[in-house]
Design an enzyme around this catalytic site. Structure first.
Site, short mmCIF file in Angstrom:
data_model
loop_
_atom_site.label_atom_id
_atom_site.label_comp_id
_atom_site.label_asym_id
_atom_site.label_seq_id
_atom_site.Cartn_x
_atom_site.Cartn_y
_atom_site.Cartn_z
N GLU A 194 3.74 15.65 -54.74
CA GLU A 194 3.14 15.44 -53.43
C GLU A 194 3.93 16.31 -52.44
O GLU A 194 5.15 16.17 -52.31
CB GLU A 194 3.23 13.98 -53.00
CG GLU A 194 2.32 13.07 -53.78
CD GLU A 194 2.39 11.63 -53.30
OE1 GLU A 194 3.22 11.33 -52.41
OE2 GLU A 194 1.62 10.80 -53.79
N ASP A 218 5.44 6.66 -42.14
CA ASP A 218 6.72 7.08 -42.70
C ASP A 218 7.90 6.47 -41.96
O ASP A 218 7.87 6.28 -40.74
CB ASP A 218 6.82 8.61 -42.65
CG ASP A 218 5.88 9.27 -43.63
OD1 ASP A 218 6.05 9.02 -44.83
OD2 ASP A 218 4.99 10.02 -43.20
#
Length: 268
Positions: free
Chosen positions: A49, A60
């Site tokens: 990824e 995040d």
């Protein structure tokens, strides 16, 4: 069979699980990102990824936010991002997944971005904040260009929405191991195995688990329950350390190999 599905199928034949590292593109640098990808592949990673930076990565935690901001400061834009992929593709055919958010890809233009990604043999697109209910345009473009759409499922996803996500997903389903944001954690949330089991039973696609996984013991736990494991923050944090890159690579190898090892055991 597209490349991500083929990768999972080959691993399943051996009783293995997929190891899927996340890296922030351009951190600590362009050439360094390429070397990290190639290194991770050599150490046993199966799918990569590659994070396209966004200034407000809401899913995040602190580490990946800092990496995204650093990438932006280093000038990682769409041209730099695809240059990194071009450089990777000179040496490797490992499945690559674009990991990002809707806003930066929409700004470039969905068709422009996806067409360019497909021309460089990108395999999948994971837009963290793209609701499956509003994904028709992106889904259609990816299908036309040969990319799979990968969606997130969380412990809090309703059965109705889970069914829709599973129906529209390709490649694999990314199961979020806990509510909240990314970042290294000591333990899985309560009822993790039970909730994951419900998703696994309902899905015809492989399930990869991510968010907070950072130790070989956690990887081994996931391997007993799912088809793959995603590790991000624990790796990204090490790419931002202020030390010579050769040292960083040696330490990354020493950290990554024990994480990858459980995925190559026999889980049949």
């Amino acid at each position: 069979m597209e490349k991500i599905s083929s990768t999972f199928a080959k691993l399943a034949e051996k009783g293995h699980r997929a190891f899927i590292p996340y890296l922030a593109a351009g951190v600590p640098g362009v050439e360094e990102t390429v070397e990290l990808v190639l290194g991770l592949e050599a150490w046993g990673a199966d799918i990569i990824e590659l994070g396209y930076p966004f200034s407000d990565p809401m899913a995040d935690g602190v580490v990946n936010q800092a990496a995204a901001n650093l990438a932006l400061k280093k000038g990682v834009d769409v041209e730099v991002y695809f240059t990194i992929i071009e450089k990777i593709r000179k040496h490797s055919r490992i499945p690559l997944v674009v990991f990002s958010y809707l806003n930066p890809i929409h700004k470039i233009g969905f068709e422009t971005f996806i067409t360019r990604a497909a021309s460089l043999d990108v395999d999948g697109l994971l837009l963290v904040d793209m609701p499956v209910e509003e994904s028709a345009e992106v889904h259609s473009l990816c299908a036309r260009m040969g990319l799979v759409n990968i969606y997130l499922l969380a412990p809090t996803t309703t059965p109705e929405r889970r069914e829709r996500v599973l129906k529209n997903s390709g490649g694999f389903v990314y199961y979020v191991s806990r509510t909240g944001i990314t970042g290294e954690q000591q333990d899985f949330q309560e009822s993790f195995a039970e909730k994951l089991g419900v998703v696994k039973k309902a899905s015809q696609l492989p399930i990869a688990v991510g968010f907070g996984i950072s130790t070989p013991e956690q990887v081994r736990t996931v391997c007993g329950l799912a088809d793959g494991v995603v590790v991000g923050s624990a790796l990204v944090r090490r790419t931002m350390e202020d030390k010579p890159f050769k040292t960083l690579m040696r330490e990354m190898e020493a950290f990554a190999k024990p994480l990858i090892a459980p995925t190559k055991e026999s889980w049949n």
